[in-house]
Design an enzyme around this catalytic site. Structure first.
Site, PDB file in Angstrom:
ATOM      1  N   SER A  49     114.624 -23.227 -61.922  1.00 14.46           N
ATOM      2  CA  SER A  49     115.406 -22.248 -61.133  1.00 14.46           C
ATOM      3  C   SER A  49     116.373 -22.852 -60.564  1.00 14.46           C
ATOM      4  O   SER A  49     117.272 -22.171 -60.374  1.00 14.46           O
ATOM      5  CB  SER A  49     114.385 -21.433 -60.217  1.00 14.46           C
ATOM      6  N   HIS A  50     116.524 -24.359 -60.251  1.00 14.31           N
ATOM      7  CA  HIS A  50     117.764 -24.851 -59.686  1.00 14.31           C
ATOM      8  C   HIS A  50     118.251 -25.869 -60.455  1.00 14.31           C
ATOM      9  O   HIS A  50     118.817 -26.822 -59.942  1.00 14.31           O
ATOM     10  CB  HIS A  50     116.889 -25.581 -58.452  1.00 14.31           C
ATOM     11  N   GLU A 191     112.036 -15.511 -56.650  1.00 13.64           N
ATOM     12  CA  GLU A 191     110.739 -14.750 -57.163  1.00 13.64           C
ATOM     13  C   GLU A 191     111.087 -13.444 -57.027  1.00 13.64           C
ATOM     14  O   GLU A 191     110.692 -12.598 -57.883  1.00 13.64           O
ATOM     15  CB  GLU A 191     109.625 -15.423 -56.669  1.00 13.64           C
TER      16      GLU A 191
END
Lengths: 337, 337
Positions: A49-50, A191
């Site tokens: 995600s990063h 999320e």
């Protein structure tokens, strides 16, 4: 024949891809390199995600001026133990990297030293930075603030971000014994955004509506606030981080910061605060023995992990076998080259 | 005529009573005074569990040798920014007070400085200490460890204590803007002990049995472990504190420390770690404006309080009207004189 939905890249390929995309967007080499290194390290640790997923956002922000891709961080040393870095609305990574180059020898000399970064931006995975300190034998603590998304207990309006803190402890043998990196909310905001995109309800306990009441509708939670982990104690952690990363650096408070996503609002000008301490100085050389005993007490229990173990295992695997990357993410980045 | 069950004392009377009892038990004046001052301040803030109620325990520990009531803390300065205090198995309070007298001017000069206390003891309310730093215009952070009572997630055996951290931020006008002082567990261990004494069940979510399963039986929870606040994130906070207060000071880990109650096991030799930072140095003088804006954002919401507001309100009331003290506690202390 359908295109594969994933592709396996080496860490070097990930770094090069990130670097090239950032340069193509107009980022200076000195800013692109530390960001590309962090992107590869983040993918290596399994925090997709990063990792590369953020590269198109970074490039967009350079293009629209939310980040000055050519900013040169300015370091000052107002007191013997303090380094200030003005990131100049550039990326956080080059400001932190430049600051750390001075912070690490200073912490060994002084026993403790601080780096305060302002006029900054989203620093990605906070633990990436504190880990560098621990790899150099120092105890590293880090704080970074974000646009407000958590309301105080009893309130409805967010005043602090999901604000993570991190602590990285060396193991006395050149490695890292413990790496804690945790946000103040029950769950990452990304999320909840993912559930909203996919039209799925969120579990009770993740978010609150604008009325301060719990909700399972991600769209309502995104208009309201994120639930703090452990109730008022999570708010306490978020406030601790806000005080360190914003008030103590002279950066912008989360309530005044522009969002980290989208092109609106100009530079967020948020901040980071790091403390580096030489354990040899403070512990009369007892540190290595103590930290090793603490870790052993945890590992001694079947199946129980120390914070940081999971990322370390992922990293070891990624160095040998590369990282499986989402093909859509890669296509998006390659289109920017 | 029945005896009154409470008595109202001035803060000066509380300090004198605590001091006299400690002296009668064999504590030196230099150790008794800072402990008596902290006891009065703690009663003033309405934290009766850590005020006069602890004096009989302190006196018992001096008598049985769990604390050396006549210890003289030894300060060293291994590096320009670090002060180490060896409490010599004496009370934590005189070691911290002696350390702070050097820490505060040092933090102003260096911008940041640390105090590492080892061979120490229960330091009472951690926020009492960090507040002294904030009242002197410094950002104060504090960590103190305790005998292990929290198991890691997925484990059954406690490895860390309820380990509180504290941060105290000055308000730029000689006062304190924010005072956070929170433990890593859902509830204080003393609350579970109180339920056990009274034969009452505990709410689900406070404690776990030796099998790692939730329990509502306080006796089983006391044999097992305390539930961390926010699950693994509470364990993360407890580990952060354990690393700072024990590993970074060379103090005893919570797994090896003797209990803070009872007469068995000798001195606990736990530790404290404090960091003091001059906000003027790190924030280019933006600190006061930022912290005031942050506090205003919270107070702007009806009925919402900033951490520390409750204690401050109690303190103001106590300074005017004194403190209502349990008569049984007073009788127990007066019997020691």
């Amino acid at each position: 024949m359908t295109a594969p939905q994933t592709e396996t890249l080496t860490l070097a390929e990930i770094e090069t891809l990130a670097y090239d995309a950032l340069i193509a967007a107009g980022t200076s080499p000195d800013s692109a390199r530390p960001l590309a290194i962090a992107t590869a390290a983040t993918e290596a640790e399994g925090i997709a995600s990063h990792g590369l997923a953020y590269i198109p956002v970074y490039c967009e922000h350079v293009t629209c001026g939310k980040v000055d891709g050519r900013a040169v961080p300015v370091l000052t040393r107002p007191r013997p133990g303090v380094i200030c870095a003005d990131a100049g609305t550039g990326f956080a990574h080059p400001a932190i990297a430049a600051g750390f180059a001075e912070l690490m020898p200073l912490a060994r000399e002084q026993g403790i030293a601080a780096l305060a970064v302002r006029n900054s931006y989203n620093c990605g995975v906070l633990g990436f930075h504190t880990r560098q300190l621990a790899l150099n034998g120092l105890l590293g603590m880090g704080f970074t603030n974000a646009p407000a998304s958590i309301a105080p207990v009893g309130g409805r309006r967010p005043v602090v971000g999901t604000n993570p803190f991190s602590i990285a402890a060396p193991d006395g043998n050149g490695g890292v014994a413990v790496l804690i990196d945790q946000s103040a909310s029950v769950i990452a905001k990304s999320e909840i955004m993912k559930h909203a995109r996919e039209g799925l309800p969120i579990p009770e306990g993740w978010g609150l509506g604008p009325d301060g009441q719990p909700t399972t509708d991600p769209a309502i939670a995104l208009k309201g606030s994120m639930a703090p982990s452990g109730g008022y104690k999570g708010v306490g952690v978020a406030l601790l981080v806000e005080i360190m990363a914003a008030a103590m650096t002279g950066a912008t408070l989360g309530v005044d910061a522009s969002p980290f996503s989208g092109t609106a609002g100009g530079p967020p000008k948020t901040g980071q605060f790091f403390i580096a301490i030489d354990p040899e100085a403070t512990s009369s050389s007892f540190f290595a023995e103590r930290i090793q005993a603490l870790v052993a007490e945890i590992h001694d229990q079947p199946g129980v992990r120390v914070p940081g173990d999971g990322r370390a295992a992922q990293r070891n695997r990624a160095m040998k076998r590369g990282v499986v990357v989402n093909a859509a993410t890669l296509a998006k980045i390659r289109a920017l080259l």
